[in-house]
Design an enzyme around this catalytic site. Sequence first.
Site, PDB file in Angstrom:
ATOM      1  N   LYS A   1      27.496  94.980  25.879  1.00 52.54           N
ATOM      2  CA  LYS A   1      28.939  94.722  25.925  1.00 52.54           C
ATOM      3  C   LYS A   1      29.407  93.879  24.744  1.00 52.54           C
ATOM      4  O   LYS A   1      28.724  92.942  24.334  1.00 52.54           O
ATOM      5  CB  LYS A   1      29.290  93.960  27.215  1.00 52.54           C
ATOM      6  CG  LYS A   1      29.208  94.792  28.486  1.00 52.54           C
ATOM      7  CD  LYS A   1      29.682  93.946  29.666  1.00 52.54           C
ATOM      8  CE  LYS A   1      29.342  94.577  31.005  1.00 52.54           C
ATOM      9  NZ  LYS A   1      30.202  95.715  31.349  1.00 52.54           N
TER      10      LYS A   1
ATOM     11  N   SER B   1      26.637  93.543  39.412  1.00 52.83           N
ATOM     12  CA  SER B   1      26.043  92.472  40.210  1.00 52.83           C
ATOM     13  C   SER B   1      25.391  93.008  41.486  1.00 52.83           C
ATOM     14  O   SER B   1      24.518  92.347  42.046  1.00 52.83           O
ATOM     15  CB  SER B   1      27.127  91.465  40.579  1.00 52.83           C
ATOM     16  OG  SER B   1      27.982  91.256  39.470  1.00 52.83           O
TER      17      SER B   1
END
Lengths: 295, 196
Positions: free
Chosen positions: A82, A237
Amino acid sequence: MEQQTGTFAVKKGLAQMLKGGVIMDVVTPAHAKIAEEAGACAVMALERVPADIRAQGGVARMSDPDLIQGIMETVSIPVMAKCRIGHFVEAQLLESLGVDYIDESEVLTPADEEHHIYKHDFKVPFVCGCRNLGEALRRIGEGAAMIRTKGEAGTGDVVEAVRHARTVLGEIRRLQNMPDEELMAYAKNIGAPFQLVKETKELGRMPVVNFAAGGVATPADAALMMQLGVDGVFVGSGIFKSGNPAKRASAIVKAVTHYNDPSVLVEVSRNLGEAMVGINVSGMADEDRIADRGW
Amino acid sequence: MKIGVLALQGDFEEHIGMLTQLGIQAEEVRLANQLDLLDGLIIPGGESTTIGKLAVDFGLLKPIQDFGQDHPIWGTCAGAILLSKETHRSQPLLGLMDITVERNAFGRQLDSFEADLEMGPPLDTSESSDPYHAIFIRAPIIESVQKDARALLTLPDGRIIAAQQRHLLATSFHPELTNDDRFHRYFVTLIEKPKA
């Protein structure tokens, strides 16, 4: 023989190879190995998973190049990483490192609140987030070769992922029934490049691969997104914040393959241990919402 | 004629689209019993480790190996890796073709490329065969062919990018990402041929 690298077909092509698969957030080479062994079709290298970025606050940036390289050396599957929205120098670093895909991601703190990266300038492909068709086609206009609906990262609450997928796919269905003379006004209204609106209508789907992201925590969540009509799923997550990451990761991979077969889904959903605790998006303050970053 | 496309992961929809355009009935295959009544099978591009793991978990390796004894199978990229006997890595393989494959042989995504290849018989039997525009994504090469496996297409430097062994076909690139249906038509001829 002339070999052309970095073409749009090649950028888009890698995303096509990821279809029907699960891309998992990982923060260490050990996580990456678990993800690969569980059947991930790619991993996303980042410094902290979104749930920790939320909990710890502060500015979230591109990961340390050493960490990303460690992950690239550990697994044979594609490695994504990212960069911040608009931070084209972070993107240059990631390209120089040789990552397989860059996620210009709202999960990190934006570097530019007006402009996204001009992604055509890069040979490495980009994936970008969207909440609706207009946002998706603007990103493709800038050169994104893959799209993911944003959802709400780090919550474990699938509600926003569903909202964004339904919005995008619903808009495409309506577009298919629109007469051609209405396309220009539609393009103006959603703020999207006309040619891409036209192409989306003709194809009956987004011109690039479209994954779901932001809130997938269970095999059933993943299958829900697939049944809604996305091409694959990002899980952040949801895996490494759960009780048994290896088992949950493998179950979500199987659920994405057999998304239409409840008899398989029920088997893979058994005894997975604790799911991530999660945050209800409906009770969340507006300033805590990540999906509103970018335009 | 009915051709199955292994739909565990990867670009199986693109293959189904090509077959449908050729007027061939195409079906997604996710479980072993879906191999029944098929005349051939395509293993698409994707991640070979993912497809291999799912094939093991859902008990598909042996049924596909049995199917491949007397039915044509074509693997593109990840599919070619799965058909091979050897990849220098530890991963589940079908081992149906006597070929050795090197994964990601050109490098990472930045080295993925498009190129025009010379096509001749048996792939293209027309007098003036157009070059074939091939797309290589983190592609493998076929390092060597053994027994009665033979090279079908090579790069100018001699590296093998398509191979055939009787009714089994492997390509390291992706005809399903193009509009050129010559490879799909060639695969269909393998199905139509009376079994040797």
